[in-house]
Design an enzyme around this catalytic site. Structure first.
Site, PDB file in Angstrom:
ATOM      1  N   ARG A  76      49.096   6.226  55.212  1.00 19.20           N
ATOM      2  CA  ARG A  76      48.144   6.259  56.062  1.00 19.20           C
ATOM      3  C   ARG A  76      48.728   7.486  57.204  1.00 19.20           C
ATOM      4  NH1 ARG A  76      47.518   0.914  54.166  1.00 19.20           N
ATOM      5  NH2 ARG A  76      45.255   0.621  53.635  1.00 19.20           N
ATOM      6  N   THR A 130      40.641   1.554  44.642  1.00 23.88           N
ATOM      7  CA  THR A 130      41.050   0.132  45.450  1.00 23.88           C
ATOM      8  C   THR A 130      40.913  -0.742  44.620  1.00 23.88           C
ATOM      9  OG1 THR A 130      40.291  -1.093  47.384  1.00 23.88           O
ATOM     10  CG2 THR A 130      38.467   0.610  46.662  1.00 23.88           C
ATOM     11  N   ARG A 176      39.862  -7.999  50.799  1.00 25.90           N
ATOM     12  CA  ARG A 176      39.352  -7.561  52.139  1.00 25.90           C
ATOM     13  C   ARG A 176      38.170  -8.175  52.747  1.00 25.90           C
ATOM     14  NH1 ARG A 176      40.545  -1.522  53.921  1.00 25.90           N
ATOM     15  NH2 ARG A 176      38.723  -1.303  52.055  1.00 25.90           N
TER      16      ARG A 176
HETATM   17  P1  ATP Z   1      42.021   1.023  51.645  1.00 31.26           P
HETATM   18  O1  ATP Z   1      40.900   0.442  50.989  1.00 31.26           O
HETATM   19  O2  ATP Z   1      43.420   0.430  50.724  1.00 31.26           O
HETATM   20  O3  ATP Z   1      42.476   0.392  53.112  1.00 31.26           O
HETATM   21  P2  ATP Z   1      41.466   3.474  52.553  1.00 31.26           P
HETATM   22  O4  ATP Z   1      41.122   4.848  52.064  1.00 31.26           O
HETATM   23  O5  ATP Z   1      40.286   2.734  53.275  1.00 31.26           O
HETATM   24  O6  ATP Z   1      42.294   2.478  51.517  1.00 31.26           O
HETATM   25  P3  ATP Z   1      42.478   3.800  55.327  1.00 31.26           P
HETATM   26  O7  ATP Z   1      43.632   3.355  55.903  1.00 31.26           O
HETATM   27  O8  ATP Z   1      41.333   3.285  55.950  1.00 31.26           O
HETATM   28  O9  ATP Z   1      42.627   3.516  54.030  1.00 31.26           O
HETATM   29  O10 ATP Z   1      42.220   5.412  55.607  1.00 31.26           O
HETATM   30  C1  ATP Z   1      43.499   6.379  55.040  1.00 31.26           C
HETATM   31  C2  ATP Z   1      43.658   7.158  55.809  1.00 31.26           C
HETATM   32  O11 ATP Z   1      42.287   8.176  55.940  1.00 31.26           O
HETATM   33  C3  ATP Z   1      43.933   7.349  57.212  1.00 31.26           C
HETATM   34  O12 ATP Z   1      45.219   6.756  57.483  1.00 31.26           O
HETATM   35  C4  ATP Z   1      43.525   8.431  57.775  1.00 31.26           C
HETATM   36  O13 ATP Z   1      44.558   9.370  57.859  1.00 31.26           O
HETATM   37  C5  ATP Z   1      42.292   8.981  57.138  1.00 31.26           C
HETATM   38  N1  ATP Z   1      41.292   8.632  57.924  1.00 31.26           N
HETATM   39  C6  ATP Z   1      40.230   7.472  57.963  1.00 31.26           C
HETATM   40  N2  ATP Z   1      39.418   7.520  58.754  1.00 31.26           N
HETATM   41  C7  ATP Z   1      39.499   8.913  59.355  1.00 31.26           C
HETATM   42  C8  ATP Z   1      38.568   9.532  60.375  1.00 31.26           C
HETATM   43  N3  ATP Z   1      37.454   8.749  60.986  1.00 31.26           N
HETATM   44  N4  ATP Z   1      38.950  10.511  60.588  1.00 31.26           N
HETATM   45  C9  ATP Z   1      40.022  11.120  60.116  1.00 31.26           C
HETATM   46  N5  ATP Z   1      40.720  10.747  59.143  1.00 31.26           N
HETATM   47  C10 ATP Z   1      40.539   9.315  58.778  1.00 31.26           C
END
Ligand code: ATP
Length: 328
Positions: A76, A130, A176
């Site tokens: 992340r 996921t 979740r």
């Molecule tokens: P999971 O479903 O396992 O949580 P995910 O892809 O939703 O996976 P997140 O931690 O929500 O995981 O997002 C991963 C990464 O995407 C973040 O650490 C960040 O770097 C990037 N990211 C998320 N939202 C934004 C945003 N609004 N702007 C820029 N980057 C973002």
């Protein structure tokens, strides 16, 4: 197919899921098939900003289709949420002559990809990785099927010990804010009750139902609780309530936790990953951008990323009914 795309980068971001390695392999091999270069980005967006890249050819991804996790690592990245961070990532991609980016991750990762595309016009394509199955535009996210099999295996084992001791087990599963893992694995594992965020049974109704099961001759019970369920503040509070309001059972809790994210991907997830990887690369080559690939009615389809991140997947009402009937 576009002549302009000569090099594609692939990364895994957010929470890992089984099948990510298989998806990376599919992206790399599809690039090789079409004679374009591919680079892997380590540690998701963090590696994009640090320029942590490695050229990958068809042979670089041998022996990984059956491995859980992601060899590119996932992360992340707080820095990618800043304009400066994304600017650096863009410059790194330009310096490497990369023309397209495949992001394997969840809705947060897709939000990042969309922001990146809006700022720099860089072609991006998402692969939904996921275990939660909470992304609109695909009936199955990558890793969901494997996680289900892991959970069902665990329920079967818990059932053995529950029935040996006349125990009532509360088993917490991931997911979740959605109950897809709980509902599907609960039905497959023969759970007496399945508690999901989409349906609020209430504590009294739960105890009534468990008591009813006992009067029909059940000597042990398993209740599957989705982590996002709001019936109790947490699963231990739930146990305390049932302990106080129900007699004759030794009540135990088992939180399955991160084991659900690991393990060798199932056959279904390996095939899904392969199909998604091919579709993602070929869509970029066709000039598409800002989409997520997904399985809809058995076919690989594209869904705009903004729709994929906005929507909330709905629980299958027919499955809810099946679970009610099965717990009779
Ligand atoms: P999971 O479903 O396992 O949580 P995910 O892809 O939703 O996976 P997140 O931690 O929500 O995981 O997002 C991963 C990464 O995407 C973040 O650490 C960040 O770097 C990037 N990211 C998320 N939202 C934004 C945003 N609004 N702007 C820029 N980057 C973002």
């Amino acid at each position: 197919m576009s002549e302009n795309i000569k090099k594609i980068a692939v990364l895994t971001s957010g929470g890992d899921s089984p099948g990510m390695n298989a998806a990376i392999r599919a992206v790399v091999r599809t690039c090789a098939y079409h004679n374009i270069e591919c680079i892997g980005v380590y540690r998701g967006y963090e590696g994009l900003i640090d320029g942590d890249f490695e050229s990958l050819d068809a042979r670089s991804v041998k022996g990984i289709i059956n491995k859980g996790g992601t060899f590119l690592k996932s992360a992340r990245s707080k820095t990618f949420r800043t304009k400066e961070g994304r600017q650096k990532a863009y410059e790194n991609l330009l310096n490497e002559n990369v023309n397209g980016l495949v992001v394997i991750g969840g809705d947060g990762s897709f939000t990042g990809a969309l922001v990146f595309n809006n700022e720099f016009g860089f072609p991006v394509m998402g692969i939904p990785g996921t275990i939660d199955n909470d992304i609109v535009g695909t009936s199955h996210t990558l890793g969901f099927d494997t996680a289900l099999n892991t959970v069902v295996d665990a329920i079967d084992k818990i059932r053995d010990t529950a029935s040996s001791h006349n125990r009532l087990f509360f088993v917490e599963v991931m997911g979740r804010d959605v109950g897809h893992i709980a509902l599907n694995a609960g039905i497959a594992g023969g759970a007496e009750e399945i508690l999901i965020p989409e349906e609020d049974l209430g504590l009294e109704r739960l105890v009534d139902s468990l008591n009813k099961s006992k009067t029909t001759g059940k000597t042990s019970s398993i209740v599957i609780v989705a982590e996002g369920d709001k019936i109790g503040k947490n699963i231990f509070e739930l146990k305390d309530y049932v302990d106080e309001n129900m007699e004759g059972y030794d009540v135990r809790v088992s939180v399955l936790g991160h084991m659900q994210r690991g393990g060798a991907p199932s056959c279904f997830d390996r095939v899904l990953a392969s199909r998604m990887g091919v579709k993602a690369v070929e869509s970029i080559l066709d000039g598409e951008t800002n989409y997520m690939v997904g399985l809809i009615n058995g076919k690989m389809e594209l869904t705009p990323l903004d729709q994929a991140i906005k929507g909330k997947t709905k629980i299958n009402l027919e499955l809810l009914r099946v679970s009610d009937i099965m717990s009779t």
